[in-house]
Design a protein around this motif. Structure first.
Motif, PDB file in Angstrom:
ATOM      1  N   SER A   1      53.468  64.716  46.456  1.00 25.53           N
ATOM      2  CA  SER A   1      54.624  64.723  47.072  1.00 25.53           C
ATOM      3  C   SER A   1      55.492  63.820  46.592  1.00 25.53           C
ATOM      4  N   LEU A   2      55.188  62.734  46.069  1.00 27.42           N
ATOM      5  CA  LEU A   2      56.138  61.794  45.361  1.00 27.42           C
ATOM      6  C   LEU A   2      56.346  62.050  44.246  1.00 27.42           C
ATOM      7  N   GLY A   3      56.081  62.996  43.443  1.00 28.72           N
ATOM      8  CA  GLY A   3      56.259  63.337  42.079  1.00 28.72           C
ATOM      9  C   GLY A   3      55.534  62.677  41.093  1.00 28.72           C
ATOM     10  N   VAL A   4      54.678  61.840  41.418  1.00 27.49           N
ATOM     11  CA  VAL A   4      53.755  61.149  40.466  1.00 27.49           C
ATOM     12  C   VAL A   4      52.791  62.121  39.705  1.00 27.49           C
ATOM     13  N   PRO A   5      52.613  62.220  38.234  1.00 24.74           N
ATOM     14  CA  PRO A   5      52.007  62.855  37.563  1.00 24.74           C
ATOM     15  C   PRO A   5      50.320  62.808  38.160  1.00 24.74           C
ATOM     16  N   THR A   6      50.012  64.049  38.768  1.00 26.27           N
ATOM     17  CA  THR A   6      48.662  63.843  39.501  1.00 26.27           C
ATOM     18  C   THR A   6      47.871  65.043  38.953  1.00 26.27           C
ATOM     19  N   VAL A   7      46.686  64.662  38.794  1.00 29.99           N
ATOM     20  CA  VAL A   7      45.531  65.827  38.786  1.00 29.99           C
ATOM     21  C   VAL A   7      44.425  65.763  40.050  1.00 29.99           C
ATOM     22  N   ALA A   8      44.541  66.757  40.681  1.00 30.78           N
ATOM     23  CA  ALA A   8      43.837  67.004  41.842  1.00 30.78           C
ATOM     24  C   ALA A   8      42.492  67.735  41.364  1.00 30.78           C
ATOM     25  N   LEU A   9      41.514  67.073  41.855  1.00 29.39           N
ATOM     26  CA  LEU A   9      40.049  67.631  41.823  1.00 29.39           C
ATOM     27  C   LEU A   9      39.758  68.198  42.878  1.00 29.39           C
ATOM     28  N   PHE A  10      39.532  69.594  42.894  1.00 25.50           N
ATOM     29  CA  PHE A  10      39.663  70.325  44.358  1.00 25.50           C
ATOM     30  C   PHE A  10      38.214  71.004  44.256  1.00 25.50           C
ATOM     31  N   SER A  11      37.450  70.656  45.546  1.00 28.29           N
ATOM     32  CA  SER A  11      36.075  71.234  45.661  1.00 28.29           C
ATOM     33  C   SER A  11      36.139  72.483  46.383  1.00 28.29           C
ATOM     34  N   GLY A  12      34.898  73.004  46.592  1.00 24.00           N
ATOM     35  CA  GLY A  12      34.852  74.423  47.271  1.00 24.00           C
ATOM     36  C   GLY A  12      34.861  74.334  48.661  1.00 24.00           C
ATOM     37  N   PHE A  13      35.251  73.012  49.098  1.00 20.11           N
ATOM     38  CA  PHE A  13      34.984  72.942  50.810  1.00 20.11           C
ATOM     39  C   PHE A  13      36.331  73.834  51.303  1.00 20.11           C
ATOM     40  N   ALA A  14      37.506  73.697  50.923  1.00 14.89           N
ATOM     41  CA  ALA A  14      38.659  74.564  51.310  1.00 14.89           C
ATOM     42  C   ALA A  14      39.078  75.436  50.260  1.00 14.89           C
ATOM     43  N   ASP A  15      39.977  76.405  50.822  1.00 17.53           N
ATOM     44  CA  ASP A  15      40.728  77.501  50.192  1.00 17.53           C
ATOM     45  C   ASP A  15      41.680  76.933  49.177  1.00 17.53           C
ATOM     46  N   VAL A  16      41.479  76.864  48.064  1.00 20.29           N
ATOM     47  CA  VAL A  16      42.417  76.135  46.971  1.00 20.29           C
ATOM     48  C   VAL A  16      43.769  76.646  47.105  1.00 20.29           C
ATOM     49  N   ARG A  17      44.134  78.468  47.419  1.00 19.57           N
ATOM     50  CA  ARG A  17      45.224  78.843  47.620  1.00 19.57           C
ATOM     51  C   ARG A  17      45.852  78.431  48.916  1.00 19.57           C
ATOM     52  N   VAL A  18      45.266  77.784  49.751  1.00 18.80           N
ATOM     53  CA  VAL A  18      45.938  77.339  51.059  1.00 18.80           C
ATOM     54  C   VAL A  18      46.217  75.929  50.911  1.00 18.80           C
ATOM     55  N   TRP A  19      45.359  75.266  50.492  1.00 24.48           N
ATOM     56  CA  TRP A  19      45.515  73.615  50.697  1.00 24.48           C
ATOM     57  C   TRP A  19      45.505  72.862  49.381  1.00 24.48           C
ATOM     58  N   ALA A  20      45.704  73.558  48.428  1.00 28.33           N
ATOM     59  CA  ALA A  20      46.029  72.550  47.188  1.00 28.33           C
ATOM     60  C   ALA A  20      47.215  71.827  47.104  1.00 28.33           C
ATOM     61  N   PRO A  21      47.167  70.663  46.521  1.00 26.64           N
ATOM     62  CA  PRO A  21      48.402  69.637  46.895  1.00 26.64           C
ATOM     63  C   PRO A  21      49.632  70.225  45.873  1.00 26.64           C
ATOM     64  N   VAL A  22      50.728  70.092  46.364  1.00 26.43           N
ATOM     65  CA  VAL A  22      51.738  70.638  45.708  1.00 26.43           C
ATOM     66  C   VAL A  22      52.900  69.566  45.218  1.00 26.43           C
ATOM     67  N   GLY A  23      53.309  69.564  44.044  1.00 27.50           N
ATOM     68  CA  GLY A  23      54.081  68.492  43.523  1.00 27.50           C
ATOM     69  C   GLY A  23      54.819  68.766  42.282  1.00 27.50           C
ATOM     70  N   PRO A  24      55.842  68.545  41.870  1.00 26.03           N
ATOM     71  CA  PRO A  24      56.598  68.749  40.691  1.00 26.03           C
ATOM     72  C   PRO A  24      55.795  68.605  39.263  1.00 26.03           C
ATOM     73  N   ALA A  25      55.016  67.541  39.353  1.00 26.72           N
ATOM     74  CA  ALA A  25      53.942  67.301  38.331  1.00 26.72           C
ATOM     75  C   ALA A  25      52.508  67.108  38.565  1.00 26.72           C
ATOM     76  N   THR A  26      52.035  68.253  39.351  1.00 29.32           N
ATOM     77  CA  THR A  26      50.763  68.313  39.679  1.00 29.32           C
ATOM     78  C   THR A  26      49.982  69.210  39.204  1.00 29.32           C
ATOM     79  N   VAL A  27      48.773  69.074  38.943  1.00 24.69           N
ATOM     80  CA  VAL A  27      47.876  70.063  38.254  1.00 24.69           C
ATOM     81  C   VAL A  27      46.494  70.104  39.054  1.00 24.69           C
ATOM     82  N   VAL A  28      46.132  71.237  39.404  1.00 24.53           N
ATOM     83  CA  VAL A  28      44.661  71.581  40.023  1.00 24.53           C
ATOM     84  C   VAL A  28      43.689  71.862  39.516  1.00 24.53           C
TER      85      VAL A  28
END
Length: 403
Positions: free
Chosen positions: A314-341
């Motif tokens: 959310s701060l716009g920091v270049p971010t790589v999010a490592l997303f597990s199978g716990f939650a639905d990525v379509r719903v809970w993936a982090p959102v940011g202008p420089a974010t990749v999941v």
């Protein structure tokens, strides 16, 4: 997937799919897919039901025009609604298809013949098709239309996947009356709002104050945040160590680790794998209110599905999010202008398991993510020249093997 296979799956399927063989991949969000259509995507509104239903949908169409002011918006409706629809002046073109009939009492589900018949009409291709029918009897008809993006209302038992969907409220309310109801017209506007918001959702930076702490703590650093409240979301210690080692070997940037006391052991193992002076241990040393200042100064951030990752994104920091199978990525993936999941697309996700030992697959949804995949993803969003030169190798296609 072939059309006949979709109809074959019309019966309810088991709630847990086999895991198969997960492969780490970059998640493409509906927002990214919508923006790829350009500033003026062509839109086809599908409203095949009756006159009263069409009237209640007009506020949603007006909202659609306001949200996509430079788009061409057309309509597919029942034959007996065509002239009324044209008289509104809301649509560039009006096409007709008789599915429900003027006096049909009990709606039927569309079948493969209906889809073929609609396809034969030759309705021109559109970038977006949005179905404003609130139940799914005709949902299959969307696959008789040439479209790049589909939106509508969905039911868990419906095998026809949509790119943007809201739950079928009408069917839920009929099963058991709710104490509060939402008008049918409002529901349609909400679907349009979901489409418009997804198009606009690029991740505006959050307005946190950043003067609480000297930013020198993380200048010229990549922040790693290995901690998570639920261990089942965590990455492997070997993954964090390998990533940190590769980062310092290929760039002049140092590694900073943040978290609570629980991350001390992992941090110590990372430190042992790095040359002296290349790790800045901030575990347990940064208050929550000071995190924005610490993060904003960093060259990049890597974390799992947890609050600090959402904050960095959310701060716009270049971010790589490592997303597990716990939650639905379509719903809970982090959102940011420089974010990749990064995620594995495992067939058992979302599992909702709260304890690591409950996973029968040894959390392969996270272990398949390796440091090279993280470095590749980082190079695509980073601003620091050394990070951009890490090289973005093409992500492998997701392949499922028989279990």
């Amino acid at each position: 997937m072939k059309l006949r296979d979709l109809f074959r799956r019309r019966k309810r399927t088991p709630s847990v799919a086999p895991l198969g063989v997960p492969v780490a991949q970059v998640w493409t969000s509906p927002s990214q897919a919508l923006r790829a259509l350009g500033p003026s995507p062509s839109i086809l509104v599908v409203k095949l039901d009756h006159i009263g239903d069409f009237i209640t949908a007009l506020p949603a169409v007006e909202r659609l025009r306001a949200a996509f002011p430079t788009s061409t918006i057309s309509l597919l409706c029942a034959p007996f609604v065509v002239e009324l629809a044209r008289s509104t002046g809301l649509f560039a073109s009006v096409y007709s298809f008789d599915f429900f009939g003027a006096r049909m009492q009990a709606p039927r589900f569309a079948n493969a013949d209906d889809v073929s018949e609609l396809s034969a009409l030759g309705v021109p291709p559109h970038d977006i098709v949005i179905d404003l029918r609130q139940e799914d009897e005709a949902r299959a008809l969307l696959w008789g239309l040439d479209a790049k993006f589909r939106a509508g209302f969905a039911d868990p038992a419906n095998p026809f996947p949509l790119d943007i969907a809201l739950p079928e409220m009408e069917r839920c309310m009929r099963r058991k009356p709710w104490p509060a109801m939402t008008h049918s017209s409002t529901r349609l506007v909400l679907l349009v709002e979901a489409l418009a918001h997804a198009r606009d959702m690029q991740g505006e930076t959050a307005p946190f104050a950043t003067d609480a702490l000297a930013v020198a703590e993380t200048q010229d650093c990549v922040i790693l945040a290995p901690g998570t409240r639920l261990g089942i979301k965590g990455w492997t210690a070997e993954g964090w160590i390998g990533l940190a080692r590769a980062m310092v070997e290929r760039t002049s940037l140092d590694i900073a680790v943040i978290g609570r006391g629980e991350e001390a052991e992992t941090t110590a193992r990372i430190a042992m794998a790095l040359p002296p002076g290349r790790l800045r241990d901030l575990v347990g040393k940064v208050e929550l209110a000071d995190l924005p200042a610490v993060m904003n100064a960093a060259a990049a951030f890597v974390g799992v599905d947890t609050g600090t990752t959402h904050l960095a994104a959310s701060l716009g920091v270049p971010t790589v999010a490592l997303f597990s199978g716990f939650a639905d990525v379509r719903v809970w993936a982090p959102v940011g202008p420089a974010t990749v999941v990064l995620h594995a697309g495992a067939g058992c996700a979302p599992c909702g398991l709260s304890i690591e030992t409950q996973c029968p697959y040894q959390r392969r949804c996270m272990s398949v993510i390796d440091p090279e995949a993280v470095l590749s993803a980082m190079s695509g969003v980073a601003r620091h020249p050394e990070l951009r030169r890490l090289g973005a190798a093409p992500q492998p296609e997701l392949v499922f093997a028989a279990s």
